[in-house]
Scaffold this active site. Structure first.
Site, short mmCIF file in Angstrom:
data_model
loop_
_atom_site.label_atom_id
_atom_site.label_comp_id
_atom_site.label_asym_id
_atom_site.label_seq_id
_atom_site.Cartn_x
_atom_site.Cartn_y
_atom_site.Cartn_z
N ASN A 10 0.87 -1.19 0.00
CA ASN A 10 0.00 0.00 0.00
C ASN A 10 0.90 1.24 0.00
OD1 ASN A 10 -1.43 2.26 1.01
ND2 ASN A 10 -3.03 0.93 1.80
N HIS A 13 1.00 6.28 1.72
CA HIS A 13 1.73 7.26 2.53
C HIS A 13 2.92 7.90 1.81
CE1 HIS A 13 -1.14 6.79 5.55
NE2 HIS A 13 -0.91 5.51 5.69
N HIS A 46 -5.71 3.63 -1.44
CA HIS A 46 -7.00 4.00 -0.86
C HIS A 46 -7.30 5.44 -1.24
CE1 HIS A 46 -9.62 4.14 3.08
NE2 HIS A 46 -10.30 4.45 2.00
N ARG A 48 -9.30 8.15 -0.49
CA ARG A 48 -10.23 8.52 0.59
C ARG A 48 -11.10 9.68 0.16
NH1 ARG A 48 -8.79 6.20 5.90
NH2 ARG A 48 -10.46 7.50 6.68
N ARG A 52 -6.80 12.68 1.42
CA ARG A 52 -5.65 13.06 2.25
C ARG A 52 -4.33 12.49 1.73
NH1 ARG A 52 -7.13 9.72 7.69
NH2 ARG A 52 -9.09 10.79 7.35
N HIS A 53 -4.39 11.40 0.96
CA HIS A 53 -3.14 10.91 0.37
C HIS A 53 -3.28 10.75 -1.15
CE1 HIS A 53 -5.16 7.25 1.69
NE2 HIS A 53 -4.78 7.39 2.94
N GLU A 73 -8.85 0.43 -2.59
CA GLU A 73 -9.71 0.47 -1.40
C GLU A 73 -10.66 1.64 -1.54
OE1 GLU A 73 -7.32 0.73 2.05
OE2 GLU A 73 -6.19 -1.06 1.57
N THR A 103 -6.94 6.30 10.39
CA THR A 103 -6.82 5.18 9.46
C THR A 103 -8.07 4.33 9.63
OG1 THR A 103 -5.43 3.31 8.81
CG2 THR A 103 -5.51 3.80 11.15
N THR A 104 -8.20 3.31 8.80
CA THR A 104 -9.40 2.48 8.86
C THR A 104 -9.42 1.71 10.18
OG1 THR A 104 -9.03 2.25 6.49
CG2 THR A 104 -10.76 0.89 7.44
N GLU A 154 -10.87 -9.44 3.10
CA GLU A 154 -9.61 -9.06 3.73
C GLU A 154 -9.90 -8.95 5.22
OE1 GLU A 154 -7.04 -6.27 1.85
OE2 GLU A 154 -6.15 -5.67 3.75
N HIS A 197 -3.48 -4.67 7.87
CA HIS A 197 -3.56 -3.54 8.79
C HIS A 197 -2.61 -3.72 9.97
CE1 HIS A 197 -4.93 0.07 10.71
NE2 HIS A 197 -5.66 0.32 9.65
N GLY A 198 -1.67 -2.80 10.07
CA GLY A 198 -0.77 -2.77 11.23
C GLY A 198 0.32 -3.83 11.20
N1 PXP Z 1 -5.77 -3.27 4.18
C1 PXP Z 1 -6.73 -2.33 4.23
C2 PXP Z 1 -8.09 -2.72 3.76
C3 PXP Z 1 -6.47 -1.02 4.65
O1 PXP Z 1 -7.44 -0.11 4.70
C4 PXP Z 1 -5.13 -0.69 5.00
C5 PXP Z 1 -4.78 0.71 5.37
O2 PXP Z 1 -5.51 1.16 6.39
C6 PXP Z 1 -4.16 -1.69 4.95
C7 PXP Z 1 -4.51 -2.98 4.53
C8 PXP Z 1 -2.74 -1.41 5.30
O3 PXP Z 1 -2.61 -1.09 6.63
P1 PXP Z 1 -1.22 -0.53 7.16
O4 PXP Z 1 -1.01 0.78 6.47
O5 PXP Z 1 -1.42 -0.42 8.63
O6 PXP Z 1 -0.17 -1.54 6.78
#
Ligand code: PXP
Length: 247
Positions: A10, A13, A46, A48, A52-53, A73, A103-104, A154, A197-198
């Protein structure tokens, strides 16, 4: 079931940093190119609501910069679905979105929002995209994802990442079990399970070791780590850790 786990990178950022100055550098399209050269299997973006990005005109520039499949996304809104229909990403991943969140924060409650999500799924499938639903790892959400005809779920690993960060070993074990069961449940229903995520170098192994998972999507940590070691090294190291966890 265990095979090579795909890594979706992703690059949102990179655009966050660019937007801090409002210019053209660093360009997320160049990051997509570099991610491909570094062994990524897909690019996740994503768009949004508040932009923002990633910005609208990044979409086609990023698509032109890479042959990798793009996972877009998107919120379940008419505006985003209309953009998705024009852009026709390889995959459309529906996510919940609140303006005030950083964030989500959680999965999309597809069970509670069935009537809103159903037309969104069919519009993106008609556009030729695979539909993915970003959900909490529960049997109910997966059962509704099947009813909705989603090809992919996901599974949200945000809670897992928080427990890991807090050093809560018992909580981590329970959450990995929940993610493992959800991955199995998805496969049973003919849905391809992904996770994200994370995720970080430190916490990736127990997730990558879940044999049913087909893909992970990782953003914030890889882009942050790229500041120190470069994007190519960050992606290669994550790739190696994922392969080690599956060996
Ligand atoms: N998957 C989804 C659906 C997301 O919305 C995000 C970003 O929020 C990610 C994966 C990646 O998460 P991260 O940036 O924490 O790695």
């Amino acid at each position: 079931m265990s095979g090579r786990l795909r890594l979706g990178v992703n690059i949102d950022h990179v655009a966050t940093i660019r937007n801090a100055r409002g210019g053209a550098h660093p360009d997320p399209a160049r990051a997509a190119e570099l991610a491909q050269a570094s062994g990524a299997d897909g690019i996740t973006l994503h768009l949004r609501e508040d932009r923002r990005h990633i910005q609208d005109n990044d979409l086609s520039r990023i698509q032109a910069a890479t042959d990798l499949p793009i996972n877009l996304e998107m919120a379940v809104t008419d505006e985003m679905i209309s953009i998705g229909e024009r852009f026709k990403p390889h995959a459309a991943c529906f996510v919940p979105e609140k303006r005030e969140e950083r964030t989500t924060e959680g999965g999309l409650n597809v069970a509670g929002l069935h009537n809103q999500v159903a037309p969104a799924v069919s519009r993106m499938q008609t556009a030729g995209s695979r539909v993915s639903l970003f959900i909490e790892p529960t049997a109910v959400q997966i059962a509704v994802a099947e009813i909705l005809g989603a090809e992919v779920v996901e599974l949200h690993t945000g809670h897992y990442a928080e427990l890991y960060q807090a050093g809560d070993a018992a909580g981590v074990e329970a959450e990995v079990e929940r993610l493992r069961n959800a991955s199995k449940e998805a496969r049973k229903r003919g849905i391809e399970p992904h996770a994200g995520h994370g995720l970080t170098f430190e916490n990736i192994a127990p997730i990558a070791a879940i044999p049913e998972l087909a893909e992970v999507n990782i953003g914030h940590f890889l882009i942050g780590e790229a500041i120190y070691i470069g994007l190519e090294a960050a992606i290669s190291k994550m790739r190696a850790l994922m392969d080690q966890a599956r060996a």
